[in-house]
Each structure stands twice: as C-alpha cells, then as structure tokens.
Design a protein around this motif. Structure first.
Motif, mmCIF file in Angstrom:
data_model
loop_
_atom_site.group_PDB
_atom_site.id
_atom_site.type_symbol
_atom_site.label_atom_id
_atom_site.label_comp_id
_atom_site.label_asym_id
_atom_site.label_seq_id
_atom_site.Cartn_x
_atom_site.Cartn_y
_atom_site.Cartn_z
ATOM 1 N N TYR A 60 0.839 -1.202 0.000
ATOM 2 C CA TYR A 60 0.000 0.000 0.000
ATOM 3 C C TYR A 60 0.872 1.249 0.000
ATOM 4 C CZ TYR A 60 -4.486 -2.348 0.777
ATOM 5 O OH TYR A 60 -5.628 -3.106 0.634
ATOM 6 N N ARG A 61 1.897 1.223 0.839
ATOM 7 C CA ARG A 61 2.786 2.381 0.910
ATOM 8 C C ARG A 61 3.436 2.665 -0.447
ATOM 9 N NH1 ARG A 61 8.210 1.180 3.841
ATOM 10 N NH2 ARG A 61 8.280 -0.096 1.948
ATOM 11 N N ASP A 62 3.941 1.611 -1.080
ATOM 12 C CA ASP A 62 4.663 1.815 -2.333
ATOM 13 C C ASP A 62 3.728 2.065 -3.505
ATOM 14 O OD1 ASP A 62 6.888 1.334 -0.779
ATOM 15 O OD2 ASP A 62 7.065 -0.779 -1.371
ATOM 16 N N GLY A 63 2.441 1.745 -3.332
ATOM 17 C CA GLY A 63 1.532 1.859 -4.454
ATOM 18 C C GLY A 63 0.602 3.048 -4.381
ATOM 19 N N ILE A 64 0.806 3.920 -3.406
ATOM 20 C CA ILE A 64 -0.146 5.019 -3.210
ATOM 21 C C ILE A 64 -0.296 5.867 -4.472
ATOM 22 C CG2 ILE A 64 1.580 6.546 -2.172
ATOM 23 C CD1 ILE A 64 -0.616 7.823 -0.521
ATOM 24 N N GLU A 65 0.812 6.101 -5.145
ATOM 25 C CA GLU A 65 0.778 6.957 -6.346
ATOM 26 C C GLU A 65 -0.093 6.321 -7.438
ATOM 27 O OE1 GLU A 65 1.708 10.635 -7.531
ATOM 28 O OE2 GLU A 65 2.805 9.774 -5.828
ATOM 29 N N GLU A 66 0.273 5.091 -7.822
ATOM 30 C CA GLU A 66 -0.440 4.441 -8.923
ATOM 31 C C GLU A 66 -1.843 4.002 -8.543
ATOM 32 O OE1 GLU A 66 1.887 1.275 -10.939
ATOM 33 O OE2 GLU A 66 3.333 1.645 -9.311
ATOM 34 N N MET A 67 -1.976 3.476 -7.305
ATOM 35 C CA MET A 67 -3.249 2.863 -6.930
ATOM 36 C C MET A 67 -4.279 3.889 -6.498
ATOM 37 S SD MET A 67 -1.674 -0.335 -4.800
ATOM 38 C CE MET A 67 -3.131 -0.481 -3.768
ATOM 39 N N LEU A 68 -3.809 4.985 -5.925
ATOM 40 C CA LEU A 68 -4.754 5.915 -5.297
ATOM 41 C C LEU A 68 -4.744 7.288 -5.962
ATOM 42 C CD1 LEU A 68 -6.598 5.634 -2.720
ATOM 43 C CD2 LEU A 68 -4.912 7.102 -1.604
ATOM 44 N N LEU A 69 -3.591 7.913 -6.030
ATOM 45 C CA LEU A 69 -3.545 9.309 -6.455
ATOM 46 C C LEU A 69 -3.772 9.463 -7.955
ATOM 47 C CD1 LEU A 69 -0.583 10.528 -4.220
ATOM 48 C CD2 LEU A 69 -3.028 10.461 -3.723
ATOM 49 N N GLN A 70 -3.028 8.713 -8.756
ATOM 50 C CA GLN A 70 -3.198 8.845 -10.210
ATOM 51 C C GLN A 70 -4.632 8.590 -10.658
ATOM 52 O OE1 GLN A 70 -0.291 6.626 -12.479
ATOM 53 N NE2 GLN A 70 1.433 7.779 -11.594
ATOM 54 N N PRO A 71 -5.260 7.486 -10.227
ATOM 55 C CA PRO A 71 -6.651 7.275 -10.652
ATOM 56 C C PRO A 71 -7.576 8.421 -10.258
ATOM 57 C CG PRO A 71 -5.786 5.306 -9.586
ATOM 58 C CD PRO A 71 -4.751 6.371 -9.419
ATOM 59 N N ALA A 72 -7.346 8.998 -9.103
ATOM 60 C CA ALA A 72 -8.246 10.053 -8.642
ATOM 61 C C ALA A 72 -7.954 11.383 -9.326
ATOM 62 C CB ALA A 72 -8.135 10.209 -7.131
ATOM 63 N N TRP A 73 -6.695 11.605 -9.661
ATOM 64 C CA TRP A 73 -6.283 12.926 -10.111
ATOM 65 C C TRP A 73 -6.042 13.020 -11.613
ATOM 66 C CZ3 TRP A 73 -2.094 14.203 -5.818
ATOM 67 C CH2 TRP A 73 -2.777 14.360 -4.596
ATOM 68 N N GLY A 74 -6.291 11.930 -12.309
ATOM 69 C CA GLY A 74 -5.974 11.904 -13.734
ATOM 70 C C GLY A 74 -6.476 13.124 -14.477
ATOM 71 N N HIS A 75 -7.681 13.565 -14.167
ATOM 72 C CA HIS A 75 -8.311 14.606 -14.969
ATOM 73 C C HIS A 75 -8.642 15.844 -14.139
ATOM 74 C CE1 HIS A 75 -12.072 13.184 -13.121
ATOM 75 N NE2 HIS A 75 -11.461 12.014 -13.185
ATOM 76 N N VAL A 76 -7.899 16.031 -13.063
ATOM 77 C CA VAL A 76 -8.179 17.178 -12.195
ATOM 78 C C VAL A 76 -6.910 18.008 -12.043
ATOM 79 C CG1 VAL A 76 -8.999 17.917 -9.925
ATOM 80 C CG2 VAL A 76 -9.858 15.788 -10.925
ATOM 81 N N ASP A 77 -7.051 19.308 -12.211
ATOM 82 C CA ASP A 77 -5.898 20.188 -12.082
ATOM 83 C C ASP A 77 -5.950 21.033 -10.820
ATOM 84 O OD1 ASP A 77 -4.345 19.465 -14.228
ATOM 85 O OD2 ASP A 77 -5.502 20.691 -15.638
ATOM 86 N N ASP A 78 -7.100 21.631 -10.571
ATOM 87 C CA ASP A 78 -7.244 22.510 -9.430
ATOM 88 C C ASP A 78 -6.840 21.795 -8.146
ATOM 89 O OD1 ASP A 78 -8.833 25.182 -8.430
ATOM 90 O OD2 ASP A 78 -9.069 23.508 -7.024
ATOM 91 N N PRO A 79 -5.914 22.375 -7.393
ATOM 92 C CA PRO A 79 -5.377 21.650 -6.236
ATOM 93 C C PRO A 79 -6.417 21.330 -5.178
ATOM 94 C CG PRO A 79 -4.576 23.923 -6.283
ATOM 95 C CD PRO A 79 -5.245 23.669 -7.589
ATOM 96 N N ILE A 80 -7.334 22.240 -4.939
ATOM 97 C CA ILE A 80 -8.344 21.947 -3.913
ATOM 98 C C ILE A 80 -9.343 20.920 -4.438
ATOM 99 C CG2 ILE A 80 -10.283 22.941 -2.622
ATOM 100 C CD1 ILE A 80 -8.550 25.350 -2.025
ATOM 101 N N GLU A 81 -9.641 20.993 -5.723
ATOM 102 C CA GLU A 81 -10.526 19.975 -6.298
ATOM 103 C C GLU A 81 -9.862 18.598 -6.269
ATOM 104 O OE1 GLU A 81 -13.703 20.301 -6.663
ATOM 105 O OE2 GLU A 81 -13.271 22.326 -5.946
ATOM 106 N N LYS A 82 -8.534 18.590 -6.299
ATOM 107 C CA LYS A 82 -7.836 17.305 -6.192
ATOM 108 C C LYS A 82 -8.158 16.630 -4.876
ATOM 109 C CE LYS A 82 -3.621 17.393 -9.012
ATOM 110 N NZ LYS A 82 -2.148 17.478 -8.950
#
Lengths: 200, 200
Positions: A60-82
């Motif tokens: 989980y620790r090593d996969g946070i970027e790919e598993m969690l953040l990238q899927p959620a943030w793929g199409h969002v730019d605004d930092p607060i909307e992220k």
DNA sequence: GTCTTGTTTGAATGTTCAATCAAGAAGTGG
DNA sequence: CCACTTCTTGATTGAACATTCAAACAAGAC
C-alpha cells in the motif's frame, strides 16, 4: 499475464482478504485456497502471518501513487478539487461495495490493538504519505488558503474526515453519512477561501 | 459492594476486554478468568459470545448519559463548550492510556466486518445517540450558528473528527494528532460563529 | 422433608488455526 | 551429467478456541 511469483500472489490475495475480512479473521488457509499454493510455499516466502501483513502494508505504501492518487487525479488540475476528487474516489468504493467499504489502513489500525512496532510504523507511514499528498495540494492552492492556517493540520483533518466518514457510512450502511462529512469539509474549505479573500 | 450478578460481572469484564483487545482477540477463557466464573455460568446467561457483545453494546447505549455526558458536562454550561468538553474527555482517555485509546464503538465498528444485523443496529444506535447529544448542543447554541447550517450533519462531523482524531493519535502514539483534529474543528466552529454575526 | 426451579461445576468435544518439516521437484552453474 | 541451491508438497502438530452437558448444588414453596 506475466508469470506471478508466489510472493506476488500472496500479497495480492492478502490485500483483498485483509480488506474484506480483516487480519485476524483471514486464515492462512484462506490465503492458500485463494492463491492455490501450499502452506510450505507461503512459509518459504513469509516466515509468519505477520510478515504477510507487513508485505501488504509495504505494498500500500509503495503503491499510493499508482493505486490511489493517479486514478483520482488523472483529470483534475485545481489543487483543492484534487482533494475532493480523492474523497470522491473513496465514495465510489463505498457505493461499489454496498457501503461495506472500509479504508484498509484505517481498519487495520483499529483492528490491531497491540501491533508490532514494524506494523505500527507502516500504518503511520501510510497515513503520513496520504496526508503529505493532501498537504501538497493545500500548498499548491497558495493564497486561496489564509496565511495563518497550519497546512499539515489541515491535511490531517482531511484524513480525519475521510476515516470518520467511511466509518459512519459503513456502520449505517448509508453513503449519505460520508457525503455529509465531505460536505462539511467542503464548507470548511469555502470558509477558509472566503477568509483568505477578506482579511480581518 | 453490592452483590454482583454473573451477568453484570461478564458485561463489566467484556466492556474492558473488548476495548483493550478487541472482540475477536478476547476469548471466552479471558472472560472466565477475569470474572472467576465457569464456562457453564457464562453460557447460562449468554447463549453465545455474540450475545455478550450485544450486552456490551446495550450497556454503552444505556450508559451514555452517566458514563460519558455527565462526567464531561458536569461543570460546563456553554453549549458549544460542551461539545469541546466532550472531546476533552476523549483526550484525557488517550493520554491516560499512553495513546493506545480507541473509541470502543468505533473500534468494534471497524473490526467486525460482517456483523449480525442486531450488532450493526446497536453500533449505529450508539453513534446516533452520540450525535444526537451533540446536535442538542448545536441547537442550544441558537443564533451563534448560521441559519442555513445542517445541524445534524454538523453533529456527525464532530463525531467524524473525534473518530478520525482518535484513530490517528493511536496509530502515531501521539496525542497531538487528536489535538490538531480538535483544533481544526474549533476553527470551523469559529468560522461559523463569525459567519453568523456578519451575514453575507 | 422433598419437590421444583434456577444456577453452577468443569471436564470433554470437535473445530480451527498458525506453523513445521521431511521428502521431493525444479532450476542453475560448472 | 552432476552438485547445489531454491522452491514446493501436503500431512502433521500442538495450541487455542467456542460451545456442550451430565451431574451437582442452592434455596424457596408446600
């Protein structure tokens, strides 16, 4: 399908089973039947059940970027909307699991009452990586957040709201509890943004 | 010392042990040695371990006033300060347990992955009573909170902050995580009070 | 006293569990 | 082809577990 090592199979199965049933309620036999391995193979790779847990928490620790953040943030730019896109990801999980979703880290953190130091450190590390990501968003929001605000504390508060919202949604089997927690957090951010515009 | 029924002894021991070790990790043998009873006596009163759990959850539900609210509110009048006095009570528990404190209800809610409906209902009922008490405080605060605010949602948000704060304090073995959650909540209430004074 | 009802005793049961290990298979280097 | 390491097999072990039950006990009613 790339050939999967026994280790990968076990970690994969354990991530799912610990999440679905919890650590204590997942037996080695569960892992063996799910992975089609024999006990000797498992114990060749992991000396004990706890080592499987450690492997899971590292994954989980090593996969946070790919598993969690990238899927959620793929199409969002605004930092607060992220931040709210991240929470929306959790909402999707809650709905997809008929409100039985529990954050894997949070559930383990509360289930394990006397965790080994390595386990506790990994739980803390997972929380820290999560809040660090949110803190990055808050930092990127710049002057939209008032000067005096403690950014780390605010990021931890986002985690707090997520975990508390997930817990209540699961207990009541009703997403609206999560939604209300997010809405309250949203109002908090809006009040902060308003305060940033019109300094006292 | 009034003579204590076997039932009372078991409930008392189970409240402590479920809280300290969790439900699954507390064995019937643990309860028996703690209460100095024999297995037959326990099973005479409670048909199964789950019935002990139900008894415990009912005891928490029925005891919220005496066990939680009265101790926290004895010397507090201001309704909003009552909310933070309640949270202060949790802070004391965290410190007194060297940051191993977990909310008994929250921990059970996350530990039990497939709870019996009666158990789930009791967990939900416990949360509801808690938030109802907080909602009462918010209502009593009257015009200090802006008109449009969803009082029930705000009360649930207080629970959210408590549970999330307790979880993080325990995981990091550091009260300051709880303190920061409370501080963020405090700021939220201050922003609300300010908004109530100066309507847009 | 004895019948009745409610309670306690504690050994026993059957199951589940994490973990072990001797024996064998597969893979690798020379 | 052999020597050596790595990995796999799966039956087995012993502990821990929730639960059961026949027998004993207690105490009030008649």
């Amino acid at each position: 399908m790339a050939p999967q090592s026994a280790r990968d199979k076990i970690i994969h199965a354990a991530m799912e089973l610990f999440w679905l049933k919890g650590y204590n309620s997942t037996s080695i036999a569960d892992l063996l039947s799910r992975t089609q391995l024999n006990s000797g193979s498992l114990y060749h790779v992991f000396p004990s059940k706890q080592d499987v847990l450690i492997g899971v928490l590292e994954a989980y620790r090593d996969g946070i970027e790919e598993m969690l953040l990238q899927p959620a943030w793929g199409h969002v730019d605004d930092p607060i909307e992220k931040i709210f896109a991240l929470l929306q990801g959790y909402r999707t999980m809650i709905v997809d699991t008929d409100c039985t979703y529990g954050c894997p880290i949070g559930s383990l953190a509360l289930e394990l009452h006397e965790p080994d130091p390595r386990v506790r450190d990994l739980l803390a590390e997972n929380f820290e990586n999560w809040t660090r990501a949110v803190e990055g968003c808050i930092g990127a929001a710049g002057k939209r957040i008032p000067r005096g605000v403690d950014k780390k504390a605010l990021a931890q508060f986002v985690l707090t709201a997520m975990e508390g919202g997930v817990m209540q949604a699961r207990t009541h089997r009703d997403v609206s509890y999560f939604d209300r927690a997010v809405k309250q957090l949203r109002e908090h951010f809006e009040l902060l943004e308003k305060a940033a515009k019109t300094p006292a």
